[in-house]
Design a protein around this motif. Structure first.
Motif, PDB file in Angstrom:
ATOM      1  N   SER A  47      -9.861 -22.256 -10.062  1.00 53.78           N
ATOM      2  CA  SER A  47      -8.792 -21.591 -10.801  1.00 53.78           C
ATOM      3  C   SER A  47      -9.364 -20.339 -11.456  1.00 53.78           C
ATOM      4  CB  SER A  47      -8.182 -22.524 -11.852  1.00 53.78           C
ATOM      5  OG  SER A  47      -9.161 -22.919 -12.792  1.00 53.78           O
ATOM      6  N   PHE A  48      -8.577 -19.294 -11.481  1.00 57.56           N
ATOM      7  CA  PHE A  48      -8.981 -18.051 -12.120  1.00 57.56           C
ATOM      8  C   PHE A  48      -8.389 -17.993 -13.517  1.00 57.56           C
ATOM      9  CE2 PHE A  48      -9.184 -16.757  -7.652  1.00 57.56           C
ATOM     10  CZ  PHE A  48     -10.435 -16.191  -7.621  1.00 57.56           C
ATOM     11  N   SER A  49      -9.151 -17.478 -14.459  1.00 52.90           N
ATOM     12  CA  SER A  49      -8.606 -17.227 -15.778  1.00 52.90           C
ATOM     13  C   SER A  49      -8.404 -15.728 -15.998  1.00 52.90           C
ATOM     14  CB  SER A  49      -9.508 -17.810 -16.858  1.00 52.90           C
ATOM     15  OG  SER A  49     -10.817 -17.296 -16.750  1.00 52.90           O
ATOM     16  N   SER A  50      -9.179 -14.897 -15.285  1.00 56.93           N
ATOM     17  CA  SER A  50      -8.991 -13.452 -15.402  1.00 56.93           C
ATOM     18  C   SER A  50      -9.755 -12.704 -14.315  1.00 56.93           C
ATOM     19  CB  SER A  50      -9.441 -12.942 -16.773  1.00 56.93           C
ATOM     20  OG  SER A  50     -10.828 -13.115 -16.937  1.00 56.93           O
ATOM     21  N   VAL A  51      -9.254 -11.530 -14.004  1.00 55.73           N
ATOM     22  CA  VAL A  51      -9.931 -10.545 -13.170  1.00 55.73           C
ATOM     23  C   VAL A  51      -9.688  -9.216 -13.868  1.00 55.73           C
ATOM     24  CG1 VAL A  51     -10.033  -9.382 -10.931  1.00 55.73           C
ATOM     25  CG2 VAL A  51      -9.519 -11.834 -11.035  1.00 55.73           C
ATOM     26  N   GLU A  52     -10.766  -8.557 -14.274  1.00 56.22           N
ATOM     27  CA  GLU A  52     -10.590  -7.294 -14.980  1.00 56.22           C
ATOM     28  C   GLU A  52     -11.566  -6.243 -14.481  1.00 56.22           C
ATOM     29  OE1 GLU A  52     -12.304  -6.953 -19.084  1.00 56.22           O
ATOM     30  OE2 GLU A  52     -12.387  -9.140 -18.891  1.00 56.22           O
ATOM     31  N   VAL A  53     -11.140  -5.009 -14.590  1.00 56.40           N
ATOM     32  CA  VAL A  53     -11.999  -3.878 -14.249  1.00 56.40           C
ATOM     33  C   VAL A  53     -12.868  -3.608 -15.476  1.00 56.40           C
ATOM     34  CG1 VAL A  53     -12.088  -1.459 -13.554  1.00 56.40           C
ATOM     35  CG2 VAL A  53     -10.225  -2.913 -12.730  1.00 56.40           C
ATOM     36  N   HIS A  63     -11.846   4.702   3.669  1.00 49.12           N
ATOM     37  CA  HIS A  63     -11.397   5.969   4.250  1.00 49.12           C
ATOM     38  C   HIS A  63     -10.664   6.759   3.175  1.00 49.12           C
ATOM     39  CE1 HIS A  63     -12.288   5.634   8.605  1.00 49.12           C
ATOM     40  NE2 HIS A  63     -12.451   4.370   8.234  1.00 49.12           N
ATOM     41  N   ARG A  64     -10.969   8.035   3.116  1.00 50.28           N
ATOM     42  CA  ARG A  64     -10.423   8.898   2.069  1.00 50.28           C
ATOM     43  C   ARG A  64      -8.898   8.836   1.989  1.00 50.28           C
ATOM     44  NH1 ARG A  64     -13.260  12.053  -0.387  1.00 50.28           N
ATOM     45  NH2 ARG A  64     -14.712  12.548   1.264  1.00 50.28           N
ATOM     46  N   SER A  65      -8.234   8.700   3.093  1.00 48.92           N
ATOM     47  CA  SER A  65      -6.769   8.705   3.098  1.00 48.92           C
ATOM     48  C   SER A  65      -6.164   7.311   2.935  1.00 48.92           C
ATOM     49  CB  SER A  65      -6.264   9.323   4.405  1.00 48.92           C
ATOM     50  OG  SER A  65      -6.722   8.539   5.499  1.00 48.92           O
ATOM     51  N   GLY A  66      -7.001   6.293   2.752  1.00 50.10           N
ATOM     52  CA  GLY A  66      -6.500   4.923   2.667  1.00 50.10           C
ATOM     53  C   GLY A  66      -6.466   4.388   1.249  1.00 50.10           C
ATOM     54  N   THR A  67      -6.003   3.152   1.135  1.00 46.23           N
ATOM     55  CA  THR A  67      -6.005   2.398  -0.118  1.00 46.23           C
ATOM     56  C   THR A  67      -6.590   1.027   0.177  1.00 46.23           C
ATOM     57  OG1 THR A  67      -4.065   3.552  -0.979  1.00 46.23           O
ATOM     58  CG2 THR A  67      -4.569   1.423  -1.942  1.00 46.23           C
ATOM     59  N   CYS A  68      -7.506   0.573  -0.663  1.00 43.03           N
ATOM     60  CA  CYS A  68      -8.137  -0.728  -0.474  1.00 43.03           C
ATOM     61  C   CYS A  68      -7.484  -1.754  -1.381  1.00 43.03           C
ATOM     62  CB  CYS A  68      -9.625  -0.640  -0.809  1.00 43.03           C
ATOM     63  SG  CYS A  68     -10.524   0.525   0.208  1.00 43.03           S
ATOM     64  N   SER A  69      -7.045  -2.840  -0.803  1.00 42.76           N
ATOM     65  CA  SER A  69      -6.438  -3.924  -1.549  1.00 42.76           C
ATOM     66  C   SER A  69      -7.490  -5.000  -1.801  1.00 42.76           C
ATOM     67  CB  SER A  69      -5.271  -4.508  -0.745  1.00 42.76           C
ATOM     68  OG  SER A  69      -4.785  -5.673  -1.357  1.00 42.76           O
ATOM     69  N   LEU A  70      -7.757  -5.303  -3.070  1.00 37.27           N
ATOM     70  CA  LEU A  70      -8.692  -6.354  -3.445  1.00 37.27           C
ATOM     71  C   LEU A  70      -7.871  -7.490  -4.054  1.00 37.27           C
ATOM     72  CD1 LEU A  70     -11.347  -4.082  -5.150  1.00 37.27           C
ATOM     73  CD2 LEU A  70     -11.455  -5.069  -2.865  1.00 37.27           C
ATOM     74  N   SER A  71      -7.749  -8.583  -3.319  1.00 40.75           N
ATOM     75  CA  SER A  71      -6.935  -9.709  -3.764  1.00 40.75           C
ATOM     76  C   SER A  71      -7.812 -10.937  -3.954  1.00 40.75           C
ATOM     77  CB  SER A  71      -5.854 -10.019  -2.728  1.00 40.75           C
ATOM     78  OG  SER A  71      -4.981  -8.928  -2.584  1.00 40.75           O
ATOM     79  N   PHE A  72      -7.806 -11.476  -5.149  1.00 36.11           N
ATOM     80  CA  PHE A  72      -8.552 -12.690  -5.441  1.00 36.11           C
ATOM     81  C   PHE A  72      -7.594 -13.859  -5.269  1.00 36.11           C
ATOM     82  CE2 PHE A  72     -10.792  -9.267  -7.288  1.00 36.11           C
ATOM     83  CZ  PHE A  72     -12.121  -9.590  -7.150  1.00 36.11           C
ATOM     84  N   THR A  73      -7.874 -14.703  -4.285  1.00 31.91           N
ATOM     85  CA  THR A  73      -6.952 -15.738  -3.853  1.00 31.91           C
ATOM     86  C   THR A  73      -7.576 -17.114  -3.972  1.00 31.91           C
ATOM     87  OG1 THR A  73      -6.118 -14.146  -2.249  1.00 31.91           O
ATOM     88  CG2 THR A  73      -5.475 -16.432  -1.940  1.00 31.91           C
ATOM     89  N   THR A  82      -2.384  -9.602 -12.020  1.00 28.73           N
ATOM     90  CA  THR A  82      -3.736  -9.874 -12.497  1.00 28.73           C
ATOM     91  C   THR A  82      -4.760 -10.031 -11.387  1.00 28.73           C
ATOM     92  OG1 THR A  82      -2.757 -10.980 -14.386  1.00 28.73           O
ATOM     93  CG2 THR A  82      -5.074 -11.413 -13.981  1.00 28.73           C
ATOM     94  N   TYR A  83      -4.371 -10.550 -10.227  1.00 23.88           N
ATOM     95  CA  TYR A  83      -5.334 -10.881  -9.183  1.00 23.88           C
ATOM     96  C   TYR A  83      -5.263  -9.977  -7.955  1.00 23.88           C
ATOM     97  CZ  TYR A  83      -5.431 -14.862 -12.251  1.00 23.88           C
ATOM     98  OH  TYR A  83      -5.524 -15.639 -13.363  1.00 23.88           O
ATOM     99  N   ASN A  84      -4.527  -8.895  -8.038  1.00 22.34           N
ATOM    100  CA  ASN A  84      -4.416  -7.952  -6.928  1.00 22.34           C
ATOM    101  C   ASN A  84      -4.610  -6.542  -7.459  1.00 22.34           C
ATOM    102  OD1 ASN A  84      -3.558  -9.794  -4.727  1.00 22.34           O
ATOM    103  ND2 ASN A  84      -1.879 -10.158  -6.145  1.00 22.34           N
ATOM    104  N   LEU A  85      -5.659  -5.885  -6.989  1.00 25.78           N
ATOM    105  CA  LEU A  85      -5.950  -4.520  -7.386  1.00 25.78           C
ATOM    106  C   LEU A  85      -5.960  -3.628  -6.156  1.00 25.78           C
ATOM    107  CD1 LEU A  85      -8.960  -5.267  -9.749  1.00 25.78           C
ATOM    108  CD2 LEU A  85      -6.674  -4.600 -10.459  1.00 25.78           C
ATOM    109  N   PHE A  86      -5.568  -2.371  -6.349  1.00 28.47           N
ATOM    110  CA  PHE A  86      -5.567  -1.408  -5.253  1.00 28.47           C
ATOM    111  C   PHE A  86      -6.438  -0.225  -5.656  1.00 28.47           C
ATOM    112  CE2 PHE A  86      -1.676  -3.815  -4.961  1.00 28.47           C
ATOM    113  CZ  PHE A  86      -1.674  -4.199  -3.639  1.00 28.47           C
ATOM    114  N   LEU A 139      -9.110  -8.381   2.066  1.00 24.96           N
ATOM    115  CA  LEU A 139      -8.579  -7.038   2.190  1.00 24.96           C
ATOM    116  C   LEU A 139      -7.237  -7.159   2.884  1.00 24.96           C
ATOM    117  CD1 LEU A 139     -11.811  -5.181   3.245  1.00 24.96           C
ATOM    118  CD2 LEU A 139     -10.706  -5.183   1.027  1.00 24.96           C
ATOM    119  N   GLY A 140      -6.189  -6.809   2.178  1.00 24.19           N
ATOM    120  CA  GLY A 140      -4.834  -7.013   2.673  1.00 24.19           C
ATOM    121  C   GLY A 140      -4.378  -5.951   3.643  1.00 24.19           C
ATOM    122  N   PRO A 141      -3.108  -6.009   4.034  1.00 26.23           N
ATOM    123  CA  PRO A 141      -2.565  -5.116   5.047  1.00 26.23           C
ATOM    124  C   PRO A 141      -2.686  -3.635   4.697  1.00 26.23           C
ATOM    125  CG  PRO A 141      -1.006  -6.857   4.509  1.00 26.23           C
ATOM    126  CD  PRO A 141      -2.149  -6.986   3.569  1.00 26.23           C
ATOM    127  N   ALA A 142      -2.647  -3.294   3.406  1.00 26.02           N
ATOM    128  CA  ALA A 142      -2.731  -1.891   3.012  1.00 26.02           C
ATOM    129  C   ALA A 142      -4.143  -1.348   3.146  1.00 26.02           C
ATOM    130  CB  ALA A 142      -2.253  -1.726   1.577  1.00 26.02           C
TER     131      ALA A 142
END
Length: 129
Positions: free
Chosen positions: A68-74, A51-61, A88-92, A21-24
């Motif tokens: 090695s990653f070949s894909s990350v998809e919703v 938190h309702r007013s926040g943003t969650c950073s999901l980073s696959f590192t 491809t590897y960072n979703l908010f 979970l990144g800085p955001a």
């Protein structure tokens, strides 16, 4: 299992792959299994508190040379919130303005010490003020 904080990590593949979970995402916490190997092709349940007013950073590192990653998809979009991504590897994830829960699923594919494969990560989201 313990709750992770914004700078902590959720462990995938025993210290090989992490979702951090990144800085955001100071207002987000994830709870889930301690170990998941991509080569095992599992489906896992995770709990995300946002938190309702926040943003969650999901980073696959990449954590080690043998991953090695070949894909990350919703695979299942949030029912109420929304996703945006910088690459491809960072979703908010942004929680919805109303409601107390949400859910979504991600499919993470790649290769690790257990071989090549994909895991499905099913997130149950609790939204707090």
């Amino acid at each position: 299992m313990t709750w992770t904080t914004a700078r902590s990590t959720f462990l995938l593949a025993t210290s090989i792959i992490i979702v951090s979970l990144g800085p955001a995402s100071a207002d987000c916490q994830i709870r889930g299994p301690d170990t998941m190997y991509l080569g095992d092709g599992g489906s896992y349940s995770l709990q995300l508190t946002a938190h309702r007013s926040g943003t969650c950073s999901l980073s696959f590192t990449r954590k080690a040379a043998d991953v090695s990653f070949s894909s990350v998809e919703v695979t299942n979009q949030p029912k109420a919130g929304k996703f945006s991504g910088s690459d491809t590897y960072n979703l908010f994830y942004t929680p919805p303005p109303t409601g107390n829960s949400d859910s979504f699923s991600l499919k993470v594919c790649g290769k690790d010490t257990h071989g090549a494969g994909c895991n499905v990560l099913n997130y149950a989201v609790t939204i707090v003020e």
